[in-house]
Every structure is written in structure tokens, then in C-alpha cells.
Write a protein that holds these residues in place. Sequence first.
Motif, PDB file in Angstrom:
ATOM      1  N   LEU A  62       9.686   7.688 -19.765  1.00 55.26           N
ATOM      2  CA  LEU A  62      10.806   7.252 -18.927  1.00 55.26           C
ATOM      3  C   LEU A  62      10.787   7.990 -17.593  1.00 55.26           C
ATOM      4  O   LEU A  62      10.548   9.193 -17.543  1.00 55.26           O
ATOM      5  N   GLY A  63      11.058   7.257 -16.519  1.00 65.14           N
ATOM      6  CA  GLY A  63      11.135   7.895 -15.209  1.00 65.14           C
ATOM      7  C   GLY A  63      10.961   6.884 -14.105  1.00 65.14           C
ATOM      8  O   GLY A  63      11.077   5.672 -14.317  1.00 65.14           O
ATOM      9  N   TYR A  64      10.695   7.376 -12.922  1.00 68.37           N
ATOM     10  CA  TYR A  64      10.378   6.505 -11.799  1.00 68.37           C
ATOM     11  C   TYR A  64       9.291   7.139 -10.964  1.00 68.37           C
ATOM     12  O   TYR A  64       9.382   8.308 -10.566  1.00 68.37           O
ATOM     13  N   GLY A  65       8.263   6.342 -10.684  1.00 64.82           N
ATOM     14  CA  GLY A  65       7.190   6.820  -9.831  1.00 64.82           C
ATOM     15  C   GLY A  65       5.990   5.909  -9.942  1.00 64.82           C
ATOM     16  O   GLY A  65       5.906   5.062 -10.835  1.00 64.82           O
ATOM     17  N   GLY A  66       5.066   6.071  -8.999  1.00 65.47           N
ATOM     18  CA  GLY A  66       3.805   5.360  -9.075  1.00 65.47           C
ATOM     19  C   GLY A  66       3.650   4.175  -8.168  1.00 65.47           C
ATOM     20  O   GLY A  66       2.596   3.520  -8.196  1.00 65.47           O
ATOM     21  N   ASP A  67       4.689   3.854  -7.366  1.00 64.51           N
ATOM     22  CA  ASP A  67       4.547   2.711  -6.463  1.00 64.51           C
ATOM     23  C   ASP A  67       3.341   2.879  -5.546  1.00 64.51           C
ATOM     24  O   ASP A  67       3.035   3.993  -5.087  1.00 64.51           O
ATOM     25  N   ASP A  68       2.665   1.760  -5.313  1.00 65.98           N
ATOM     26  CA  ASP A  68       1.463   1.680  -4.479  1.00 65.98           C
ATOM     27  C   ASP A  68       0.243   2.280  -5.164  1.00 65.98           C
ATOM     28  O   ASP A  68      -0.800   2.458  -4.529  1.00 65.98           O
ATOM     29  N   GLY A  69       0.363   2.553  -6.461  1.00 66.70           N
ATOM     30  CA  GLY A  69      -0.770   3.010  -7.256  1.00 66.70           C
ATOM     31  C   GLY A  69      -0.960   2.097  -8.454  1.00 66.70           C
ATOM     32  O   GLY A  69      -0.392   1.005  -8.547  1.00 66.70           O
ATOM     33  N   LEU A  70      -1.754   2.558  -9.422  1.00 69.79           N
ATOM     34  CA  LEU A  70      -2.016   1.765 -10.613  1.00 69.79           C
ATOM     35  C   LEU A  70      -0.762   1.670 -11.482  1.00 69.79           C
ATOM     36  O   LEU A  70      -0.095   2.683 -11.750  1.00 69.79           O
ATOM     37  N   ALA A  71      -0.460   0.462 -11.934  1.00 68.29           N
ATOM     38  CA  ALA A  71       0.739   0.241 -12.743  1.00 68.29           C
ATOM     39  C   ALA A  71       0.695   1.008 -14.055  1.00 68.29           C
ATOM     40  O   ALA A  71       1.741   1.401 -14.590  1.00 68.29           O
ATOM     41  N   THR A  72      -0.491   1.225 -14.604  1.00 69.52           N
ATOM     42  CA  THR A  72      -0.610   1.948 -15.871  1.00 69.52           C
ATOM     43  C   THR A  72      -0.341   3.443 -15.710  1.00 69.52           C
ATOM     44  O   THR A  72      -0.224   4.165 -16.702  1.00 69.52           O
ATOM     45  N   LYS A  73      -0.230   3.912 -14.480  1.00 70.71           N
ATOM     46  CA  LYS A  73       0.122   5.309 -14.224  1.00 70.71           C
ATOM     47  C   LYS A  73       1.534   5.448 -13.645  1.00 70.71           C
ATOM     48  O   LYS A  73       1.964   6.552 -13.303  1.00 70.71           O
ATOM     49  N   ALA A  74       2.237   4.321 -13.555  1.00 66.43           N
ATOM     50  CA  ALA A  74       3.600   4.318 -13.016  1.00 66.43           C
ATOM     51  C   ALA A  74       4.620   4.518 -14.134  1.00 66.43           C
ATOM     52  O   ALA A  74       4.359   4.216 -15.294  1.00 66.43           O
ATOM     53  N   GLN A  75       5.777   5.028 -13.767  1.00 69.21           N
ATOM     54  CA  GLN A  75       6.863   5.206 -14.724  1.00 69.21           C
ATOM     55  C   GLN A  75       7.967   4.186 -14.471  1.00 69.21           C
ATOM     56  O   GLN A  75       8.285   3.864 -13.325  1.00 69.21           O
ATOM     57  N   ARG A  89      -2.238  -2.846  -9.271  1.00 65.59           N
ATOM     58  CA  ARG A  89      -1.358  -2.006  -8.470  1.00 65.59           C
ATOM     59  C   ARG A  89       0.085  -2.496  -8.532  1.00 65.59           C
ATOM     60  O   ARG A  89       0.353  -3.685  -8.662  1.00 65.59           O
ATOM     61  N   VAL A  90       1.028  -1.542  -8.410  1.00 66.82           N
ATOM     62  CA  VAL A  90       2.448  -1.831  -8.538  1.00 66.82           C
ATOM     63  C   VAL A  90       3.188  -1.464  -7.254  1.00 66.82           C
ATOM     64  O   VAL A  90       2.788  -0.531  -6.533  1.00 66.82           O
ATOM     65  N   GLU A  91       4.252  -2.202  -6.954  1.00 67.35           N
ATOM     66  CA  GLU A  91       5.114  -1.906  -5.812  1.00 67.35           C
ATOM     67  C   GLU A  91       6.532  -2.347  -6.153  1.00 67.35           C
ATOM     68  O   GLU A  91       6.745  -3.157  -7.056  1.00 67.35           O
ATOM     69  N   SER A  92       7.500  -1.832  -5.426  1.00 66.85           N
ATOM     70  CA  SER A  92       8.892  -2.280  -5.548  1.00 66.85           C
ATOM     71  C   SER A  92       9.151  -3.341  -4.496  1.00 66.85           C
ATOM     72  O   SER A  92       8.919  -3.110  -3.307  1.00 66.85           O
ATOM     73  N   ILE A  93       9.655  -4.500  -4.913  1.00 63.17           N
ATOM     74  CA  ILE A  93       9.930  -5.573  -3.959  1.00 63.17           C
ATOM     75  C   ILE A  93      11.433  -5.765  -3.730  1.00 63.17           C
ATOM     76  O   ILE A  93      11.837  -6.502  -2.829  1.00 63.17           O
ATOM     77  N   ALA A  94      12.249  -5.095  -4.550  1.00 66.86           N
ATOM     78  CA  ALA A  94      13.704  -5.188  -4.386  1.00 66.86           C
ATOM     79  C   ALA A  94      14.333  -3.949  -5.001  1.00 66.86           C
ATOM     80  O   ALA A  94      13.875  -3.459  -6.033  1.00 66.86           O
ATOM     81  N   GLY A  95      15.387  -3.448  -4.360  1.00 67.65           N
ATOM     82  CA  GLY A  95      16.091  -2.281  -4.880  1.00 67.65           C
ATOM     83  C   GLY A  95      15.534  -0.983  -4.349  1.00 67.65           C
ATOM     84  O   GLY A  95      14.344  -0.861  -4.051  1.00 67.65           O
ATOM     85  N   ASN A  96      16.431   0.004  -4.249  1.00 68.71           N
ATOM     86  CA  ASN A  96      16.020   1.336  -3.787  1.00 68.71           C
ATOM     87  C   ASN A  96      16.608   2.445  -4.650  1.00 68.71           C
ATOM     88  O   ASN A  96      16.601   3.613  -4.256  1.00 68.71           O
ATOM     89  N   GLY A  97      17.115   2.070  -5.821  1.00 66.62           N
ATOM     90  CA  GLY A  97      17.705   3.055  -6.724  1.00 66.62           C
ATOM     91  C   GLY A  97      19.208   3.179  -6.611  1.00 66.62           C
ATOM     92  O   GLY A  97      19.853   3.772  -7.481  1.00 66.62           O
TER      93      GLY A  97
END
Length: 369
Positions: free
Chosen positions: A151-164, A198-206
Motif C-alpha cells: 500500500l502507498g503512492y509512488g512510481g508515476d512515469d516509471g514501470l507500473a509493476t514498481k508503482a504503489q 509505464r504508469v502515470e496519473s491522468i486525474a487527481g492530485n491526492g
Amino acid sequence: MSPLRILLLSVFVLAPGWAPTARSEYVIGTVAGNGEPQNNGDSGDALKTAVGQTFGVEIGPDGALYVTEVQNHRVRRVDLATGQISTVAGNGKKGYSGDGGPATEASMNEPYEVRFDRDGNMFVVEMMNHIVRRVDAKTKVITTVAGTGELGYGGDDGLATKAQFNRPHSIALDDQGALYIADIGNHRIRRVDLSTGRVESIAGNGERKLPVNGQTARGKPMIGPRALTIRDNVLWIALREGHSVWKLPLDSGVVTHVAGSGKQGYQNADSNPLTAQFNGPKGIDCDASGRVYVVDTENQVIRRIDPTRGIVETIAGAGPKARGFKGDGGEATSAWMDRPHGICLDDKGQVYIGDTNNHRVRQLVLPAK
């Protein structure tokens, strides 16, 4: 024709003492689950088999109905022609294991929703594992495509399998090979390019705030995006904590307010979708004519937004106080449900609902004319 279908098309008798809250074009019935949550087998008659806490429902490319079973940590397949149920992912044990092997031998942790890509591969979001997994259409091998399991938040603009991720609830797939994830605990919608990983956030900022109508969604607040669906390159979004429905054209990235005032409440029908009230919507789908179907979970009803007529109406469920199980074989707006979640439509316009705490999948059928 199955006995259930005959019942639904021929019986239209309400339980004694009932008074429908609004007329409905649908008859309601059950297609899976016996009302008991505890596992009593992996296969057999769908109406005699326990399906513990039904959440996501989806019609697969083979025409079968796929159901996520949260309590028993599995994905089930219901053959709508024969009424038989089987397990297609999950061994029934809570956990996170099995990547690289048969999907039916993998341990899962609260699978919430199931979707299919254009090649027939199955994607499942597991809320309590904070991941999305993929089951190959040909080999039936399961792998993780997003999330580390922590659980967490992180990893945008990197590999989705390493994102939280933080309790992801809903997923959707577009026709360009992208996966969209409702990362509800992080108040974001994330996009995974399945070709690059790769993963990115397209909506929301927390931030826990409603979106602003007409603004770009990227980097702006979006409180509690709970349910997603895509039709004609438009992402439709139900906000659980925002009690409202929005749409996001994927080419422009500009969000539009569709329905819901943002305040909790309920009325059978609302003449103005923007002032209509919802209570914790947790499922969404669209039909070919542009109508939007919303699971209004805490109101125990299914609502339909009709842009042409400019109204929000109840098509199933008797209202917030009608929590429980009643009504099969009768008018859908007299039926009782218990915290429904998932929803989908088939190509005949029939509606399927994950009636979660009733441990059943309900079906809304258009009676023969």
C-alpha cells in the motif's frame, strides 16, 4: 430457455403488501448465488452455489458472465446458457501468490472488478493486494501488471509493476492498449500503457476535493474515484465520496460534470441530473444510446442517467430503507438489494448487478412484449 429466464419473463407478481416506488420496465431475478457466503464448491448449478460478496460483473468475449467473489477471493464464470458456474482465477485462499502459473492456483486478496481487452485477456483488480493482474486468454497464466503489493503512492512515469497503489477499486481498458485504474485511496486515476508497462496519473492530485467542471483533470483534485467504464473513447467516472458522476474524453483530458450535486441523498427521479443526489455510487456502465447506469450503493438502488430526456431515474431497488433481499420475479423497483456494487449490460440491454451482501448476481430483464 433456462427455467430462470422463463420465470423472469412470465411472472410479474409482487410480494403481498408491496407498493413499488416507481414503475419499472424491468423484471428482476437471480442468475448466480444461493444467498450464502461460504464456499461450497468451485462448479455446478450457479443458483445452488455460494458466491460470497459479489462485486464486479462483466460479460466476457465468450458471452459468459464473469463475477468477482470478494469473500472467497476468486473470479467465477457463469455460463448464461446452461446456468453452470466455474472458477477461472483464484484458489479460494486469501493471499498474493501464483504469478507465472495457472490462474486457478493463484492466491488473491479481494478481487473487486474484472475486465477484458480486445484480445480476450482478463484483467482483475485486487483491492487488498493493491495490484492489477492479467490472465492470458490462451495459456490461462496469471501475472501482475500494476502494483508492488504494498500500500502507498509512488512510481508515476516509471514501470507500473514498481508503482504503489492504495486500495484500487475499478479498472477500464481502452482500444489503444491502455489500462485505467481507480486508485481510490490516493484520489487519482492512473493509466498504464500496456505496451511499455509505464504508469502515470491522468486525474487527481491526492486532494479530497470535487473536480471543477470544464477543467483539465491532470494534476487537479478528484475525490474518491470509485468506478470506471469506457465507451467511445470517453472515460466515465463515479465518485464514491463525491456522490457524483463525471466524464473525461481521453483525447482532451477535460472533465465534465454529468450528474450528482455532491451531497448525499435520494429521490426516485430527478428532472435535473446536476442537482440529483446519490449516496456512495460504486459501479457504472453505459449503453449504446448513451444512457449511463449507476449503482447507487448506499441507497440500495440502480439509477439511470438519460441525457436525452435530461433526468436521473431509478430502474431497480425500492430505496434506501429497502435493504435486504426481496422481489425476484417481480417489478425491479419493488425489489430489495443489500449494498450492490458492480454493474454491466449485455448486447440485449439486460443488466447484471453484483448484489454484494445478498451474495447473489441479480439480473434485470426486459419482459417480452
